[in-house]
Design an enzyme around this catalytic site. Structure first.
Site, short mmCIF file in Angstrom:
data_model
loop_
_atom_site.label_atom_id
_atom_site.label_comp_id
_atom_site.label_asym_id
_atom_site.label_seq_id
_atom_site.Cartn_x
_atom_site.Cartn_y
_atom_site.Cartn_z
N ARG A 72 0.82 -1.22 0.00
CA ARG A 72 0.00 0.00 0.00
C ARG A 72 0.85 1.27 0.00
O ARG A 72 1.89 1.33 0.66
CB ARG A 72 -0.91 0.01 1.23
CG ARG A 72 -1.96 -1.08 1.20
CD ARG A 72 -2.64 -1.28 2.55
NE ARG A 72 -3.71 -2.27 2.43
CZ ARG A 72 -3.52 -3.59 2.51
NH1 ARG A 72 -2.30 -4.07 2.74
NH2 ARG A 72 -4.54 -4.42 2.38
N HIS A 99 -1.07 -2.60 -4.36
CA HIS A 99 -0.44 -3.49 -5.34
C HIS A 99 -0.38 -2.87 -6.74
O HIS A 99 -0.60 -3.54 -7.75
CB HIS A 99 -1.16 -4.83 -5.39
CG HIS A 99 -0.95 -5.69 -4.17
ND1 HIS A 99 0.17 -5.57 -3.36
CD2 HIS A 99 -1.71 -6.68 -3.62
CE1 HIS A 99 0.08 -6.46 -2.38
NE2 HIS A 99 -1.05 -7.13 -2.51
N HIS A 171 2.94 -13.00 -5.52
CA HIS A 171 1.84 -13.11 -4.56
C HIS A 171 1.26 -14.52 -4.52
O HIS A 171 0.04 -14.70 -4.40
CB HIS A 171 0.75 -12.09 -4.91
CG HIS A 171 -0.09 -11.65 -3.75
ND1 HIS A 171 -1.13 -12.41 -3.27
CD2 HIS A 171 -0.06 -10.53 -3.00
CE1 HIS A 171 -1.72 -11.76 -2.28
NE2 HIS A 171 -1.08 -10.62 -2.08
N ASP A 234 -1.07 -9.87 8.60
CA ASP A 234 -0.96 -9.14 7.34
C ASP A 234 -0.03 -7.97 7.63
O ASP A 234 -0.42 -6.81 7.63
CB ASP A 234 -2.32 -8.66 6.85
CG ASP A 234 -2.30 -8.21 5.40
OD1 ASP A 234 -1.21 -8.26 4.79
OD2 ASP A 234 -3.35 -7.79 4.87
N GLU A 290 5.55 -12.22 0.91
CA GLU A 290 5.75 -11.18 -0.09
C GLU A 290 6.98 -10.34 0.26
O GLU A 290 6.92 -9.45 1.09
CB GLU A 290 4.52 -10.28 -0.16
CG GLU A 290 3.22 -11.01 -0.42
CD GLU A 290 2.01 -10.16 -0.10
OE1 GLU A 290 1.91 -9.03 -0.64
OE2 GLU A 290 1.18 -10.59 0.73
#
Length: 327
Positions: A72, A99, A171, A234, A290
């Site tokens: 982000r 993304h 991803h 996350d 990621e």
């Protein structure tokens, strides 16, 4: 979306001597499948759609190459050398750029080329100046390469003709169980001593916090069971990156004893436990690792810089090594 009007999706495969098989799609330079021969049968190590056409309508970035900027950027804007850059605000209601925007690299059609020795696939794409708001023409290559019998690498390279920001990743959602349910059956180690806390919109606050005595201390193998939120992530972990060298960043292990060690040259690692996976999958069916520049780095002066200057080259490298038991 009218998929009949879209270009065809096609695939390219490479296979190691042991039978490790990678399948890559031209849409999104997507890693569609990773098949690993193990002591108990062939493991499908990442989630994939049953039909190739389903990648036209995919919304969870399944195996995609992500760019120009992974994760982000707050309010879809940043300043580069004092000049405002406005991006595609595709994450609402926060208005962030996620993304790379709605038409980031995951929605683009790449050229694929398999090496004559059958050991690698290189994907090519030119991102035009202003695409999703990002400055500079960016020539990008992503190379999937077999390494030994039970490993593979992903090499990212990008050349720009104007100053810009770049952070590329893959991803894929990993599940190392031969009969996959959720990743609650897995354990994970992340070799990071710090992480970047976020606000309610998952934008970093700017702090870098020690993981000690928190649930973010994954420096030893830890269960991903979601009980009491312990295995829900996350978040960006801060790797002890020195000079951009390839480093052991994480290790994932499934219930059947199959393991994977993940290496990267990047300074950050987003661990995402797949809470927002949707049909045909279920939440937490796969785990994303990621590698990245830190989220919102273009707006955070104390984070490692994601700026790539005109004429310079961006490079990043990931390696995935499987341990499969005695065959």
């Amino acid at each position: 979306m009218n998929t009949h009007s879209l270009p065809d999706i096609h695939a390219c495969e490479i296979v190691s001597h042991s039978g490790l098989r990678l399948r890559v799609l031209n849409l999104g330079a997507t890693l569609q499948s990773v098949e690993v021969p193990t002591h108990a049968g062939v493991l499908s190590a990442i989630l994939q759609h049953e039909r190739i056409d389903n990648y036209h309508t995919d919304t969870v970035f399944l195996g995609n190459t992500i760019g120009r900027y992974t994760n982000r950027i707050k309010a879809a804007n940043f300043a580069l050398d004092g000049k405002a850059v406005l991006l595609d605000a595709n994450e609402n209601p926060a208005g962030n750029c996620l993304h790379g925007g709605d038409w980031g690299f995951h929605r683009r059609y790449w050229s694929l080329e398999r090496a004559p020795d059958g050991q690698s696939i290189t994907c090519f794409y030119r991102s035009a100046h202003g695409e999703c708001g990002f400055p500079g023409n960016l020539d990008v290559t992503v190379t999937y390469r077999l390494i030994g019998e039970y490993g593979f690498g992903i090499e990212f390279e990008a050349h720009t003709d104007r100053d810009t920001v770049v952070s590329l990743t893959n991803h894929a959602y990993f599940n190392l169980d031969l009969i996959p349910t959720t990743i609650d059956t897995h354990s994970l180690a992340v070799y990071a001593g710090a992480y970047t806390p976020t606000d309610k919109h998952l934008i970093p606050t700017g702090s870098i916090c020690d993981v000690s005595h928190t649930r973010f201390d994954l420096r030893e193998q830890s269960s991903l069971d979601r009980a009491e939120n312990a295995g829900v992530f996350d978040h960006n972990f801060v790797l002890p990156n020195v000079g951009g060298r390839l480093q052991r960043a994480a290790e994932l292990r499934g219930a059947d004893g199959i393991g994977m060690v993940f290496y990267t040259t990047q300074p950050g690692l987003q661990v995402y436990t797949g809470e927002y996976l949707t049909e045909p999958f279920v939440p937490r069916q796969g785990l994303c690792l990621e590698s990245q520049c830190f989220p919102d780095s273009p707006n955070q002066a104390d984070f490692p810089s994601a700026v790539v200057r005109a004429g310079d080259t961006y490079r990043a490298n990931n390696v995935y090594e499987f341990s499969v038991g005695t065959l």
